[in-house]
Design a protein around this motif. Structure first.
Motif, short mmCIF file in Angstrom:
data_model
loop_
_atom_site.label_atom_id
_atom_site.label_comp_id
_atom_site.label_asym_id
_atom_site.label_seq_id
_atom_site.Cartn_x
_atom_site.Cartn_y
_atom_site.Cartn_z
N ASP A 44 2.85 -1.87 -7.21
CA ASP A 44 3.76 -0.55 -7.96
C ASP A 44 3.04 0.74 -7.63
O ASP A 44 3.67 1.81 -7.66
CB ASP A 44 3.34 -0.75 -9.53
CG ASP A 44 4.42 -1.88 -9.90
OD1 ASP A 44 5.39 -2.35 -9.17
OD2 ASP A 44 3.95 -2.48 -11.02
N HIS A 45 1.45 0.83 -7.24
CA HIS A 45 0.86 1.91 -7.04
C HIS A 45 0.22 2.00 -5.62
O HIS A 45 -0.93 1.54 -5.85
CB HIS A 45 0.34 2.45 -8.15
CG HIS A 45 0.67 2.25 -9.61
ND1 HIS A 45 1.49 3.23 -9.98
CD2 HIS A 45 0.69 1.31 -10.68
CE1 HIS A 45 2.01 3.03 -11.35
NE2 HIS A 45 1.33 1.76 -11.54
N PRO A 46 0.79 2.02 -4.42
CA PRO A 46 0.17 1.72 -3.28
C PRO A 46 -0.92 2.62 -2.89
O PRO A 46 -1.78 2.29 -2.21
CB PRO A 46 1.34 2.12 -2.33
CG PRO A 46 2.74 1.98 -3.12
CD PRO A 46 2.34 2.23 -4.51
N GLU A 47 -0.81 3.89 -3.80
CA GLU A 47 -2.07 4.54 -3.60
C GLU A 47 -3.37 4.25 -4.07
O GLU A 47 -4.52 4.57 -3.75
CB GLU A 47 -1.77 6.07 -3.86
CG GLU A 47 -1.53 6.39 -5.26
CD GLU A 47 -0.46 5.75 -6.16
OE1 GLU A 47 -0.23 5.70 -7.29
OE2 GLU A 47 0.48 5.30 -5.43
N LYS A 48 -3.20 3.31 -5.10
CA LYS A 48 -4.31 2.85 -5.74
C LYS A 48 -5.02 1.83 -4.83
O LYS A 48 -4.62 1.07 -4.20
CB LYS A 48 -3.90 1.90 -7.00
CG LYS A 48 -4.72 1.81 -8.25
CD LYS A 48 -4.10 1.22 -9.55
CE LYS A 48 -4.51 1.55 -10.64
NZ LYS A 48 -3.81 0.96 -11.96
N TYR A 49 -6.32 2.06 -4.81
CA TYR A 49 -7.24 1.27 -4.29
C TYR A 49 -7.05 1.36 -2.47
O TYR A 49 -7.08 0.23 -1.90
CB TYR A 49 -7.30 -0.23 -4.60
CG TYR A 49 -7.31 -0.30 -6.04
CD1 TYR A 49 -8.68 -0.11 -6.45
CD2 TYR A 49 -6.36 -1.03 -6.79
CE1 TYR A 49 -8.94 -0.03 -8.03
CE2 TYR A 49 -6.60 -1.15 -8.41
CZ TYR A 49 -7.85 -0.66 -8.82
OH TYR A 49 -8.09 -1.11 -10.13
N ALA A 50 -6.48 2.27 -2.08
CA ALA A 50 -6.16 2.62 -0.70
C ALA A 50 -7.51 2.55 0.15
O ALA A 50 -8.31 3.18 -0.16
CB ALA A 50 -5.31 3.86 -0.42
N ARG A 51 -7.60 2.03 1.32
CA ARG A 51 -8.81 1.69 1.98
C ARG A 51 -9.92 1.30 1.18
O ARG A 51 -10.96 1.86 1.54
CB ARG A 51 -9.11 2.87 2.59
CG ARG A 51 -7.73 3.26 3.73
CD ARG A 51 -8.12 4.17 4.47
NE ARG A 51 -6.85 4.62 5.63
CZ ARG A 51 -7.09 4.91 6.71
NH1 ARG A 51 -8.09 5.40 7.35
NH2 ARG A 51 -5.72 5.23 7.37
N GLU A 52 -9.63 0.24 0.23
CA GLU A 52 -10.87 -0.43 -0.49
C GLU A 52 -10.83 -1.95 -0.31
O GLU A 52 -9.79 -2.45 0.06
CB GLU A 52 -10.65 0.11 -1.90
CG GLU A 52 -10.65 1.67 -2.27
CD GLU A 52 -11.21 1.67 -3.64
OE1 GLU A 52 -12.37 0.97 -3.74
OE2 GLU A 52 -10.78 2.70 -4.10
N ASN A 53 -11.91 -2.15 -0.60
CA ASN A 53 -12.28 -4.05 -0.20
C ASN A 53 -12.97 -4.08 -1.60
O ASN A 53 -13.85 -3.77 -1.92
CB ASN A 53 -13.26 -3.92 0.91
CG ASN A 53 -13.71 -5.34 1.29
OD1 ASN A 53 -13.82 -5.99 0.32
ND2 ASN A 53 -13.90 -5.26 2.31
#
Length: 192
Positions: A175-184
């Motif tokens: 729903d919110h692709p920017e959320k946690y972008a490039r996160e592990n």
């Protein structure tokens, strides 16, 4: 409309994600799996279902074409699979990927069973894509949504996570692709 493909759509978590996405009207869903019968009695008539193998590059590239988000729910030779996925995503200009790995992939010594999940995570981290890597603790079938996340480098917490919690987090990222972008992220039930 958002175009989402699930690679490994017959997996337990993937099926829960499918059920949650079925309630949304803004998702065009593609299910990619080796055997469509493994979806069971689920009504998938409104989805695009592709029987294929992620290791067959041309099948994979064709399936990824036109997608906005790739959700990877696979096991096996993840190093080879993730390399194919990254190559296809770059060639088809698809940027967002969600990858399910495992708790413990940064432990030393690394348990052999976790080696494929570590290799897959390493491929996505080096890909230049907008990845979100999820490292869940062990699954329960509890009917609850209760989770917390830890970032890479922070101590992993907890010992369990409900499948429903993990599926809910995945849908939130869709729903919110920017959320946690490039996160592990480690994912667990608080205080478990």
């Amino acid at each position: 409309m958002k175009n989402v493909i699930i690679l490994g759509a017959s997996g337990t978590i993937a099926k829960q994600v499918i059920d949650l996405l079925a309630k949304k009207e803004d998702i065009n869903l593609t299910l990619f799996l080796r055997n469509a019968r493994r979806l069971g009695s689920r009504d998938v008539s409104s989805y695009r279902v592709i029987e294929g193998n992620v290791l067959e590059y041309n099948q994979l590239k064709k399936a990824i074409s036109g997608q906005d988000i790739v959700y990877v729910n696979l096991a096996g030779d993840l190093a080879a699979m993730t390399k194919n996925i990254v190559k296809a995503m770059h060639e088809e200009w698809v940027k967002k990927v969600i990858f399910i790995s495992s708790i413990g992939i940064y432990d030393t010594p690394l348990r052999p069973v976790l080696t494929p999940y570590r290799k897959g995570a390493d491929v996505f981290e080096a890909s230049g894509l907008d990845y979100t890597i999820l490292r869940p603790t062990w699954f329960t079938s509890a009917d609850e949504v209760d989770y917390e996340t830890t970032r890479k480098g922070e101590p992993e917490k907890g010992s369990v996570i409900s499948q429903k919690s993990l599926a809910t987090l995945i849908v939130d990222i869709i729903d919110h692709p920017e959320k946690y972008a490039r996160e592990n992220l480690g994912v667990n039930k608080p205080n478990s």
